[in-house]
Design a protein around this motif. Sequence first.
Motif, PDB file in Angstrom:
ATOM      1  N   VAL A  45      53.645  31.581  44.419  1.00 11.27           N
ATOM      2  CA  VAL A  45      52.565  31.836  43.473  1.00 11.27           C
ATOM      3  C   VAL A  45      52.080  33.264  43.684  1.00 11.27           C
ATOM      4  O   VAL A  45      51.856  33.700  44.808  1.00 11.27           O
ATOM      5  N   SER A  46      51.932  33.959  42.596  1.00  7.18           N
ATOM      6  CA  SER A  46      51.472  35.331  42.671  1.00  7.18           C
ATOM      7  C   SER A  46      49.986  35.371  43.022  1.00  7.18           C
ATOM      8  O   SER A  46      49.211  34.509  42.622  1.00  7.18           O
ATOM      9  N   GLU A  47      49.611  36.386  43.748  1.00  3.15           N
ATOM     10  CA  GLU A  47      48.204  36.580  44.075  1.00  3.15           C
ATOM     11  C   GLU A  47      47.454  37.227  42.923  1.00  3.15           C
ATOM     12  O   GLU A  47      46.226  37.256  42.924  1.00  3.15           O
ATOM     13  N   LEU A  48      48.182  37.748  41.953  1.00  8.48           N
ATOM     14  CA  LEU A  48      47.555  38.444  40.835  1.00  8.48           C
ATOM     15  C   LEU A  48      47.298  37.485  39.685  1.00  8.48           C
ATOM     16  O   LEU A  48      48.123  36.646  39.356  1.00  8.48           O
ATOM     17  N   ASN A  49      46.144  37.632  39.073  1.00  6.47           N
ATOM     18  CA  ASN A  49      45.769  36.826  37.918  1.00  6.47           C
ATOM     19  C   ASN A  49      45.991  37.673  36.663  1.00  6.47           C
ATOM     20  O   ASN A  49      45.321  38.687  36.475  1.00  6.47           O
ATOM     21  N   PRO A  50      46.916  37.276  35.777  1.00  9.14           N
ATOM     22  CA  PRO A  50      47.205  38.084  34.590  1.00  9.14           C
ATOM     23  C   PRO A  50      46.000  38.257  33.668  1.00  9.14           C
ATOM     24  O   PRO A  50      45.818  39.329  33.089  1.00  9.14           O
ATOM     25  N   GLN A  51      45.174  37.217  33.534  1.00  8.67           N
ATOM     26  CA  GLN A  51      43.998  37.335  32.670  1.00  8.67           C
ATOM     27  C   GLN A  51      43.006  38.344  33.236  1.00  8.67           C
ATOM     28  O   GLN A  51      42.388  39.106  32.492  1.00  8.67           O
ATOM     29  N   ARG A  52      42.857  38.353  34.540  1.00 10.36           N
ATOM     30  CA  ARG A  52      41.947  39.313  35.169  1.00 10.36           C
ATOM     31  C   ARG A  52      42.473  40.740  34.997  1.00 10.36           C
ATOM     32  O   ARG A  52      41.699  41.666  34.730  1.00 10.36           O
ATOM     33  N   ALA A  53      43.774  40.910  35.143  1.00 14.03           N
ATOM     34  CA  ALA A  53      44.369  42.242  34.963  1.00 14.03           C
ATOM     35  C   ALA A  53      44.136  42.740  33.543  1.00 14.03           C
ATOM     36  O   ALA A  53      43.782  43.903  33.332  1.00 14.03           O
ATOM     37  N   ALA A  54      44.321  41.854  32.559  1.00 12.61           N
ATOM     38  CA  ALA A  54      44.111  42.253  31.165  1.00 12.61           C
ATOM     39  C   ALA A  54      42.639  42.557  30.902  1.00 12.61           C
ATOM     40  O   ALA A  54      42.319  43.521  30.206  1.00 12.61           O
ATOM     41  N   LEU A  55      41.747  41.748  31.451  1.00  6.72           N
ATOM     42  CA  LEU A  55      40.311  41.977  31.254  1.00  6.72           C
ATOM     43  C   LEU A  55      39.870  43.291  31.879  1.00  6.72           C
ATOM     44  O   LEU A  55      39.139  44.071  31.263  1.00  6.72           O
ATOM     45  N   LEU A  56      40.335  43.560  33.093  1.00  4.52           N
ATOM     46  CA  LEU A  56      39.971  44.824  33.752  1.00  4.52           C
ATOM     47  C   LEU A  56      40.514  46.019  32.971  1.00  4.52           C
ATOM     48  O   LEU A  56      39.837  47.041  32.836  1.00  4.52           O
ATOM     49  N   SER A  57      41.723  45.870  32.453  1.00  6.63           N
ATOM     50  CA  SER A  57      42.315  46.959  31.675  1.00  6.63           C
ATOM     51  C   SER A  57      41.603  47.146  30.338  1.00  6.63           C
ATOM     52  O   SER A  57      41.554  48.254  29.823  1.00  6.63           O
ATOM     53  N   ALA A  58      41.060  46.061  29.794  1.00 10.97           N
ATOM     54  CA  ALA A  58      40.311  46.178  28.533  1.00 10.97           C
ATOM     55  C   ALA A  58      38.954  46.827  28.771  1.00 10.97           C
ATOM     56  O   ALA A  58      38.469  47.580  27.927  1.00 10.97           O
ATOM     57  N   ILE A  59      38.337  46.541  29.912  1.00 11.51           N
ATOM     58  CA  ILE A  59      37.027  47.125  30.222  1.00 11.51           C
ATOM     59  C   ILE A  59      37.150  48.622  30.476  1.00 11.51           C
ATOM     60  O   ILE A  59      36.410  49.425  29.912  1.00 11.51           O
ATOM     61  N   LEU A  60      38.094  48.989  31.324  1.00 12.97           N
ATOM     62  CA  LEU A  60      38.314  50.402  31.640  1.00 12.97           C
ATOM     63  C   LEU A  60      39.815  50.647  31.687  1.00 12.97           C
ATOM     64  O   LEU A  60      40.506  50.077  32.547  1.00 12.97           O
ATOM     65  N   PRO A  61      40.349  51.442  30.773  1.00 18.78           N
ATOM     66  CA  PRO A  61      41.795  51.678  30.765  1.00 18.78           C
ATOM     67  C   PRO A  61      42.288  52.188  32.116  1.00 18.78           C
ATOM     68  O   PRO A  61      41.721  53.102  32.699  1.00 18.78           O
TER      69      PRO A  61
END
Length: 193
Positions: A45-61
Amino acid sequence: MMKKALFVLGFSILVLHSYSQDQPVLLKDSTFIEAEEDAELFEEVSELNPQRAALLSAILPGLGQVYNKQYWKVPIVLGGVATFAHFISYNNKVYHGLRNAAILQSKNLPNPYQSIISSESSLVRNRDTFRRNRDLLIIIGSAFYLLQIVDAHVSAHLDEFKVNDRLALGIEPSIQSTPLFSQAVGVSFVLKF
């Protein structure tokens, strides 16, 4: 004929169903072993959450790329955003200046572009060009913004997949014989796995 087809279909389903009751086979150290009742199934299981990565990238490129530990992408993302912001701002500023100059020209008043552009039709044509460029840059910049969000999301998903070291794409020279008893020299792409 229809009865034979139904019989073959039914027999195929019966055979496939009977084989589905076997114990699962696990891959361990490149060898196949029979699964035992107490054996754990392989699951990484990956330690990274894809939804969190997308949300962080949407907040600040670029923040989603930092979350994914892909630091080399951050200057590309920030440089792209800054470039689009600069050219959108520049085209908007020139568009408003030309629009105001065209309004002043239509009222027979002096305008700041009078020494460069003398006719009202040229002012209108240039104004429309800068407006079209501004709008096009807004569309392309928005697509770039969405693309970096998608990149962060997909990169977080693909973090859990391990690439086999034996998987490689090689470029090799090749000599092929042709139908006219001659040979052609070329390049071949070889996929090794």
